[in-house]
Design an enzyme around this catalytic site. Structure first.
Site, PDB file in Angstrom:
ATOM      1  N   GLY A 133     -82.968 -38.829  -9.822  1.00 51.27           N
ATOM      2  CA  GLY A 133     -82.154 -38.131 -10.796  1.00 51.27           C
ATOM      3  C   GLY A 133     -82.446 -38.350 -12.785  1.00 51.27           C
TER       4      GLY A 133
ATOM      5  CD  GLN B 206     -82.142 -39.069 -18.007  1.00 47.99           C
ATOM      6  OE1 GLN B 206     -81.724 -38.890 -16.706  1.00 47.99           O
ATOM      7  NE2 GLN B 206     -81.986 -40.392 -17.823  1.00 47.99           N
TER       8      GLN B 206
ATOM      9  CB  CYS C  92     -78.780 -44.756 -16.272  1.00 50.49           C
ATOM     10  SG  CYS C  92     -79.414 -43.363 -16.963  1.00 50.49           S
ATOM     11  CG  LEU C  93     -85.281 -43.118 -14.776  1.00 50.71           C
ATOM     12  CD1 LEU C  93     -85.328 -41.952 -14.451  1.00 50.71           C
ATOM     13  CD2 LEU C  93     -85.762 -44.162 -13.554  1.00 50.71           C
TER      14      LEU C  93
ATOM     15  CG  HIS D 163     -75.442 -40.666 -13.406  1.00 51.66           C
ATOM     16  ND1 HIS D 163     -75.838 -42.138 -13.539  1.00 51.66           N
ATOM     17  CD2 HIS D 163     -77.008 -40.810 -14.331  1.00 51.66           C
ATOM     18  CE1 HIS D 163     -76.509 -42.717 -14.274  1.00 51.66           C
ATOM     19  NE2 HIS D 163     -76.890 -41.594 -14.978  1.00 51.66           N
ATOM     20  CD  GLU D 164     -78.682 -37.455 -13.556  1.00 55.94           C
ATOM     21  OE1 GLU D 164     -79.502 -37.491 -14.682  1.00 55.94           O
ATOM     22  OE2 GLU D 164     -79.360 -38.103 -12.595  1.00 55.94           O
TER      23      GLU D 164
ATOM     24  CG  HIS E 259     -77.310 -38.243 -18.655  1.00 64.02           C
ATOM     25  ND1 HIS E 259     -77.480 -39.456 -19.351  1.00 64.02           N
ATOM     26  CD2 HIS E 259     -77.841 -39.013 -17.612  1.00 64.02           C
ATOM     27  CE1 HIS E 259     -78.149 -40.757 -18.778  1.00 64.02           C
ATOM     28  NE2 HIS E 259     -77.944 -40.413 -17.965  1.00 64.02           N
TER      29      HIS E 259
HETATM   30 NI    NI Z   1     -78.853 -41.491 -15.944  1.00 62.76          NI
END
Ligand code: NI
Length: 172
Positions: free
Chosen positions: A48, A53, A96-97, A138-139, A142
């Site tokens: 995701g 990001q 998370c990236l 989660h996304e 962000h």
């Molecule tokens: Ni994330």
């Protein structure tokens, strides 16, 4: 399509903390952004990615939850909203990236109902459970400048950021 740089908490915390703005219309420019985000997410690899990001403060998310041995199943979300969340919660180990190599349990509603615009601007309403429910929440965090480590204790969060900084320094 082109790869974009994924922002991380060691150097880009101020951007990641920004609140993203709604998209006025799902046009070709938004589709180019989604194509780039998907390619960037696959390359990472991740399941995701939110537009912030890659430094774009728009309410856009891409996701692919297909198991590795199955064909890709990209999903696109523009202006997503949670219409309903269950009282029942469930812990899930998240990563998370933007917080590389850190994993920890986060407790979230186990089931949600959501509404969003898809790749073609079509309005969709659907229910999400399990990994899908975890990932969309989660996304969507962000989009409001919230990271999964913000759900942990202050001690754990500070330690996670420190670890990412240390790893980035070691890589440099
Ligand atoms: Ni994330």
């Amino acid at each position: 399509m082109s790869l974009r740089r994924i922002l991380t908490v060691d150097t880009d915390m101020a951007v990641l903390k920004q609140k993203s703005a709604p998209v006025a219309e799902v046009d070709d420019a938004v589709r180019v952004l989604m194509d780039d985000m998907l390619e960037t997410m696959y390359a990472a690899p991740g399941i995701g990615l939110a537009a912030i990001q890659v430094g774009v403060p728009k309410r856009v998310i891409v996701m692919d939850l297909a198991p590795k041995d199955e064909p890709p199943a990209p999903r696109y979300f523009v202006n997503p909203e949670i219409l309903w969340a269950s009282e029942e919660t469930k812990p899930w180990e998240e990563g998370c990236l933007s917080v590389p190599d850190i994993y920890d349990d986060v407790e979230r509603p186990a089931h949600v109902r959501l509404r969003y615009l898809d790749y073609h601007g079509k309005l969709i309403e659907e229910d999400a459970d399990d990994l899908y429910a975890v990932c969309i929440q989660h996304e969507m965090d962000h989009l409001n400048g919230v990271l999964f480590i913000d759900h942990l204790s202050r001690l754990k969060r500070d330690r996670a950021v420190k670890q990412v900084k240390k790893a980035a320094k070691a890589d440099a």
